[in-house]
Design a protein around this motif. Sequence first.
Motif, short mmCIF file in Angstrom:
data_model
loop_
_atom_site.label_atom_id
_atom_site.label_comp_id
_atom_site.label_asym_id
_atom_site.label_seq_id
_atom_site.Cartn_x
_atom_site.Cartn_y
_atom_site.Cartn_z
N THR A 282 0.60 -1.23 0.38
CA THR A 282 -0.07 0.12 -0.21
C THR A 282 0.79 1.36 -0.05
OG1 THR A 282 0.34 0.12 2.43
CG2 THR A 282 -1.49 -0.91 0.85
N THR A 283 0.18 2.34 -0.10
CA THR A 283 0.84 3.74 -0.29
C THR A 283 1.48 4.34 1.21
OG1 THR A 283 -1.10 4.39 -1.02
CG2 THR A 283 0.35 4.52 -2.88
N ASP A 284 0.52 3.90 1.75
CA ASP A 284 0.55 4.22 3.58
C ASP A 284 0.70 2.87 4.86
OD1 ASP A 284 1.09 6.12 5.68
OD2 ASP A 284 -1.27 6.88 5.34
N PRO A 285 1.53 2.35 4.59
CA PRO A 285 1.08 1.22 5.48
C PRO A 285 1.12 1.49 7.13
CG PRO A 285 3.14 1.82 4.12
CD PRO A 285 2.59 2.26 4.02
N GLU A 286 1.58 3.14 7.92
CA GLU A 286 0.88 3.07 8.84
C GLU A 286 -0.63 3.28 8.87
OE1 GLU A 286 2.75 3.53 11.69
OE2 GLU A 286 4.51 3.44 10.51
N GLN A 287 -1.51 3.46 7.65
CA GLN A 287 -3.02 3.90 7.91
C GLN A 287 -3.31 2.37 6.92
OE1 GLN A 287 -4.37 5.86 9.40
NE2 GLN A 287 -2.21 7.23 10.14
N VAL A 288 -2.48 1.39 7.02
CA VAL A 288 -2.98 0.57 6.74
C VAL A 288 -4.46 -0.23 6.58
CG1 VAL A 288 -2.20 -1.50 8.17
CG2 VAL A 288 -2.26 -1.53 5.05
N GLU A 289 -4.83 -0.10 7.78
CA GLU A 289 -6.54 -0.21 8.84
C GLU A 289 -7.90 0.23 7.53
OE1 GLU A 289 -7.09 -2.49 10.73
OE2 GLU A 289 -4.54 -3.69 11.34
N ASP A 290 -7.77 1.78 7.25
CA ASP A 290 -8.97 2.46 6.48
C ASP A 290 -8.90 1.04 5.33
OD1 ASP A 290 -8.31 4.36 8.99
OD2 ASP A 290 -6.78 5.28 7.60
N ILE A 291 -8.04 0.87 4.85
CA ILE A 291 -8.50 0.26 4.01
C ILE A 291 -8.41 -1.26 2.98
CG2 ILE A 291 -7.40 2.77 2.29
CD1 ILE A 291 -5.14 0.53 1.41
N ALA A 292 -8.20 -1.94 4.75
CA ALA A 292 -8.29 -3.25 5.19
C ALA A 292 -9.26 -4.05 4.98
CB ALA A 292 -8.02 -3.36 6.14
#
Length: 468
Positions: A282-292
């Motif tokens: 993903t482009t932003d691994p720190e915010q991966v929960e947002d697109i999980a």
Amino acid sequence: MANTPPPFARFEWMIAWRYLRARRAEGGVSVMTWISLVGITLAVFALIATLAVRSGFRAEFVDTILGANAHVTVYAQTQQDEDGRTRRSFPDFAERAARVAEVAGVTRVAPLVKGQVMATANSRNAGVEVFGIRAEDLAAIPRIVDPETGRGSLDSFGVQPDAPAFTIPDIVEGDDVPDDEADAEGDEGIVPFDMPQATGIAIGSGVARELGIGVGDEVKLISPDGVRTAFGVSPRVKTYPVIYIFTAGRYDIDRTRVYMPFDEAQLYFNREGVADELEVMTTDPEQVEDIALDIQQAAGAGAIIWTWQDASGAFLRALEVEDNVMFVILSVLVLIATMNIVSGLIMLVKNKGRDIGILRTMGLTEGSVLRVFFICGAFTGVIGTLAGVALGCLFALYIDPIFAFVDYVAGGGVWDPSVRGIYSLPAKLQVGDVLSAMALSLGLSFVVTIFPARRAARMNPVEALRYE
């Protein structure tokens, strides 16, 4: 009415500076001032060094995870094949990967085939985990394909080499085959036989060191789940040339991981036409929960997702708790160091009682006296804080040679990568950490200075000059 001088006027700074540089014979407390200065310097240095190591350790840990592992892994639910064996694989992995790749924020989706095998070479054995991956997907993993740390080349990864003609002896008994027929088939009963060579693989530096091999050497992989025969399952043994050796920066990765071309892995692990999982970046691994959730829906029915935060969340939370505790403990250390300012100022006020009485009778206000002694204490805090910040920043910038010197003095073995996971002690300077350390030190220095300064300001000039 005469004009009232502004706060922190020039004469207040002049008096404070004279008190700071006064000799002990003149009633100065230069020794106490130096003790306070050194204490604050060391406390701020320890705080910044700890914050830098903390930030560096987390950054290195996260970077090695994100640089060599999937941000999101898509698994299949457990199923049973026609032989009754449990499988977790995607027969339609190409379609699922195409749908996941269309999710906003997803940069790459790679099908994988994974299996654990025994690697052997030079009479040495090592348990490894094989990742079957396509060449273009392997080339996109930054921690693996690094020209500074990698050895060899991945240009031939996944490329089937030309199959030269090997010869094997014809199975004959005695002289049953006439010489003329033997000559027609090949000299001395030898017949041509095309045997395809194995494609090259990439291995971790830890695996290479354990087996004592380098680029160009061959390694034998032994899988217990091999060919099913009438006498049971026989192990599958195959030899592969090593074309690339990588160093991901994590001991557990370098010590156990092997990359094999995706098609070859399907054949080797009996996974023809299927993939074990999908590796999603993903482009932003720190915010991966947002697109999980979007990734799971795109993967379709029977898909299970597992993010890198799910895999390492407990460790990251433990790091966060430890960081908070260490900051509180070191803050107390800074507070103890700033308390030396109080003792120094109390001694200064006691020794300068006669001067305070004279200044008050000359018209100096309580506010001016308070500011004079506040400047004395704050000056020590400011200089100590700046010196501590400088030392802390130098420590973070030159941590590698400093740690190498410590390791040399200790005789080696100070840092065990097999225990800590990474190969060296990292440090990362962050502006927020430096500013928080400065604010804490300066704030405490200013606060503790107020109390002895108020005592000096409220001193009765008559009592101060009674015995003079």
